[in-house]
Design an enzyme around this catalytic site. Structure first.
Site, PDB file in Angstrom:
ATOM      1  N   TRP A 103       0.764  -0.761  -0.190  1.00  0.00           N
ATOM      2  CA  TRP A 103       0.072  -0.077   0.263  1.00  0.00           C
ATOM      3  C   TRP A 103       0.723   0.877  -0.063  1.00  0.00           C
ATOM      4  CZ3 TRP A 103      -3.950  -1.125  -1.482  1.00  0.00           C
ATOM      5  CH2 TRP A 103      -4.816  -2.183  -1.935  1.00  0.00           C
ATOM      6  N   ASP A 176      -1.539   6.741   5.961  1.00  0.00           N
ATOM      7  CA  ASP A 176      -2.190   6.328   5.477  1.00  0.00           C
ATOM      8  C   ASP A 176      -2.195   5.235   7.458  1.00  0.00           C
ATOM      9  OD1 ASP A 176      -3.631   4.338   4.601  1.00  0.00           O
ATOM     10  OD2 ASP A 176      -2.245   3.780   3.236  1.00  0.00           O
ATOM     11  N   LYS A 200     -11.215  -1.648   8.100  1.00  0.00           N
ATOM     12  CA  LYS A 200      -9.993  -2.144   8.771  1.00  0.00           C
ATOM     13  C   LYS A 200     -10.384  -2.758  10.623  1.00  0.00           C
ATOM     14  CE  LYS A 200      -8.827  -3.310   4.781  1.00  0.00           C
ATOM     15  NZ  LYS A 200      -7.137  -2.512   4.101  1.00  0.00           N
TER      16      LYS A 200
HETATM   17  C1  LIG Z   1      -6.409  -1.934   2.956  1.00  0.00           C
HETATM   18  C2  LIG Z   1      -5.711  -0.368   2.554  1.00  0.00           C
HETATM   19  C3  LIG Z   1      -5.941  -0.107   1.853  1.00  0.00           C
HETATM   20  C4  LIG Z   1      -7.143   0.101   0.257  1.00  0.00           C
HETATM   21  O1  LIG Z   1      -8.061   1.378   1.227  1.00  0.00           O
HETATM   22  P1  LIG Z   1      -9.134   1.380  -0.203  1.00  0.00           P
HETATM   23  O2  LIG Z   1     -10.208   1.936   1.169  1.00  0.00           O
HETATM   24  O3  LIG Z   1      -9.535   0.237  -0.822  1.00  0.00           O
HETATM   25  O4  LIG Z   1      -8.934   2.756  -0.641  1.00  0.00           O
HETATM   26  C5  LIG Z   1      -4.648   1.164   2.081  1.00  0.00           C
HETATM   27  N1  LIG Z   1      -3.843   1.734   2.156  1.00  0.00           N
HETATM   28  C6  LIG Z   1      -3.778   0.292   3.058  1.00  0.00           C
HETATM   29  C7  LIG Z   1      -2.466   0.193   4.582  1.00  0.00           C
HETATM   30  C8  LIG Z   1      -4.698  -0.255   3.104  1.00  0.00           C
HETATM   31  O5  LIG Z   1      -4.316  -1.939   5.103  1.00  0.00           O
END
Ligand SMILES: *Cc1c(COP(=O)(O)O)cnc(C)c1O
Length: 367
Positions: A103, A176, A200
Site C-alpha cells: 500500500w 495512511d 479494517k
Molecule cells: C486496505 C488498505 C488500503 C486500501 O484501501 P481502499 O479503501 O480499498 O482504497 C490502503 N492502505 C492500507 C494501509 C490498507 O490496509
C-alpha cells in the site's frame, strides 16, 4: 444467538457484535422516524445527530486537538493517494515517501503521477527485502525541503507496523493508518494529516476518515481542482458538501460508541497487546514449524500476522481445518502466500485464544 464466524479477514473485516446488534435493532425505525437511517435526508436533524456524534467520538477517543479538522469522505484510501498530492504538491512543492509495502508503494506511485519523479522522492524503502522489515532510522533520507513525509503506519499485506513513528526532523507527517487507526492512543499533534479507510478497524467500506491540522490544511491552495477533490471544501462544509455515506457513518458511530463503552483506546490497546502475545508466543514457541514472514521482531504488527507452514499442503490443510472450526480469512495475501491472521480491534482475545488452541493441536498432529 446467531452463528457468528470467528473472523480473521484482512478487510473488510469483522465489526464488534454490539455495534451490529444496535444497527439491527434500529434498522426499520431509526430515532423514531419510522425509516432506516439510509432512508432519511442527510440534512435531517436525526441524521445530523449521528454525523455529529461520529465526529465527536472520533475526536474524544483519539484526543484530537481543537486545531484539527475531521473529514469523512468516500473513495477509500485510494482516493486520498491521489488527493494528497493534488492538494499539497502545488507549484514546485516536494514530498518524501517511505516505501514499506504494497500500500505504501501504491501511495508513492499515485503521488508520482501528480508530482513526477523529481518532486516525489523516495525517503527509504525495504522493497529489496520484500518488505519483510521496516527501514532503520539510519536508512531514511528525509529531504528538509519537503512539504510532508508520507508513511504507512501498518503494512497490512506484509505484517509490519511502526511501533515508533519515523523521525522526520520536524516535517509534517501524512500517514495512511487504514489498517491500524485507533489500535492504541498516540499523539495526533505530530501529524499534518492522517487518513484511513474504515473497513479494517472502524466500520464498513465506503467511509474514509481524515484528520488534518488547520495549519497544514492552509497549505492546500486547490481552487483549480474539481470541488470534490478539495480537502478544504470538505472541511468547511463539515463533510456535508455532498451526500455523505450516511449508513457507513452510522455504523462508524455505533463502533465508536461501543469502543468508548469498553474503556476507549487504552482498553483496546491492552486487548491488542494480549492478542499479540498469544499469537506471536505460539509462533515463536514452534519456531521450527511456524516461520514468521517479518524478519525483525521489533517491526512486528499487532494487526496482521503473517507466517508460513513447512509445506503448501500443510498450509491448505490449516486453512481448511480452521474453517471447519469456524475460523475464516486466514489465507495469506496472494503475493506473500502462507497464513495471514488479521487481529483488528473487533477480534477478541477469546477469538485469538481459540486460534492458538487450534494451532497447538495442529502442530501436535502434523509437526
Ligand atoms: C486496505 C488498505 C488500503 C486500501 O484501501 P481502499 O479503501 O480499498 O482504497 C490502503 N492502505 C492500507 C494501509 C490498507 O490496509
Amino acid at each position: 444467538m446467531t452463528n457468528r464466524a470467528i473472523n480473521f479477514y484482512a478487510g473488510p473485516a469483522g465489526l464488534p457484535l454490539p455495534a451490529l446488534e444496535r444497527a439491527k435493532e434500529e434498522l426499520l425505525d431509526f430515532a423514531g422516524t419510522g425509516m432506516s437511517v439510509m432512508e432519511v435526508s442527510h440534512r435531517s436533524k436525526e441524521y445530523d445527530a449521528v454525523h455529529e456524534e461520529a465526529l465527536a467520538l472520533t475526536r474524544e477517543l483519539m484526543g484530537i486537538p481543537a486545531n484539527y479538522k475531521i473529514i469523512l469522505l468516500q473513495g477509500g484510501a485510494h482516493l486520498s493517494f491521489g488527493m494528497i498530492p493534488l492538494n499539497f504538491l502545488r507549484g514546485s512543492h516536494k514530498a518524501d515517501y517511505i516505501n514499506t509495502g504494497n500500500w505504501a508503494e501504491k501511495a508513492y506511485k499515485e503521488a508520482k503521477l501528480v508530482g513526477g519523479e523529481e518532486r516525489v522522492r523516495l525517503a527509504g524503502s525495504t522493497k529489496a527485502e520484500n518488505y519483510a522489515r521496516l527501514p532503520k532510522k539510519s536508512e531514511l533520507n528525509i529531504h528538509p525541503d519537503s512539504m510532508y513525509v508520507h508513511f504507512t503506519s501498518n503494512n497490512t499485506v506484509e505484517g509490519t507496523q511502526w511501533q515508533e513513528f519515523p523521525e522526520t526532523g520536524g516535517i509534517p507527517y501524512i500517514c495512511d493508518m487504514s489498517s491500524d487507526i485507533m489500535w492504541r492512543p498516540f499523539d495526533v499533534s505530530k501529524f499534518g494529516m492522517i487518513y484511513a479507510g474504515a473497513q479494517k478497524n472502524l466500520g464498513p467500506s465506503g467511509v474514509t476518515l481524515h484528520i488534518v491540522s488547520d495549519e497544514f490544511l492552509e497549505k492546500a491552495e486547490a481552487q483549480d481542482l474539481p470541488s470534490y477533490l478539495r480537502y478544504k471544501l470538505h472541511a468547511e462544509k463539515n463533510s456535508l458538501y455532498n451526500t455523505p455515506p450516511t449508513f457507513g457513518i452510522y455504523i462508524l458511530r455505533n463502533v465508536l460508541a461501543y469502543n468508548k463503552s469498553i474503556g476507549g483506546l487504552k482498553a483496546i490497546e491492552a486487548n491488542n497487546r494480549r492478542k499479540g502475545e498469544l499469537l506471536y508466543g505460539c509462533i515463536d514457541k514452534h519456531a521450527g514449524f511456524f516461520k514468521p514472514f517479518v524478519t525483525e521482531k521489533a517491526d512486528r504488527s499487532l494487526m496482521n500476522v503473517d507466517f508460513f507452514l513447512p509445506t503448501e499442503e500443510l498450509t491448505d490443510m490449516f486453512v481448511k481445518e480452521a474453517k471447519k472450526a469456524g475460523m475464516v480469512g486466514l489465507k495469506g495475501y496472494r503475493d506473500v502466500g502462507g497464513i495471514r491472521v488479521s487481529t483488528y480491534n473487533a477480534v477478541t482475545v477469546q477469538n485469538v485464544e481459540t486460534l492458538v488452541q487450534f494451532m497447538e493441536a495442529f502442530v501436535k498432529k502434523n509437526g
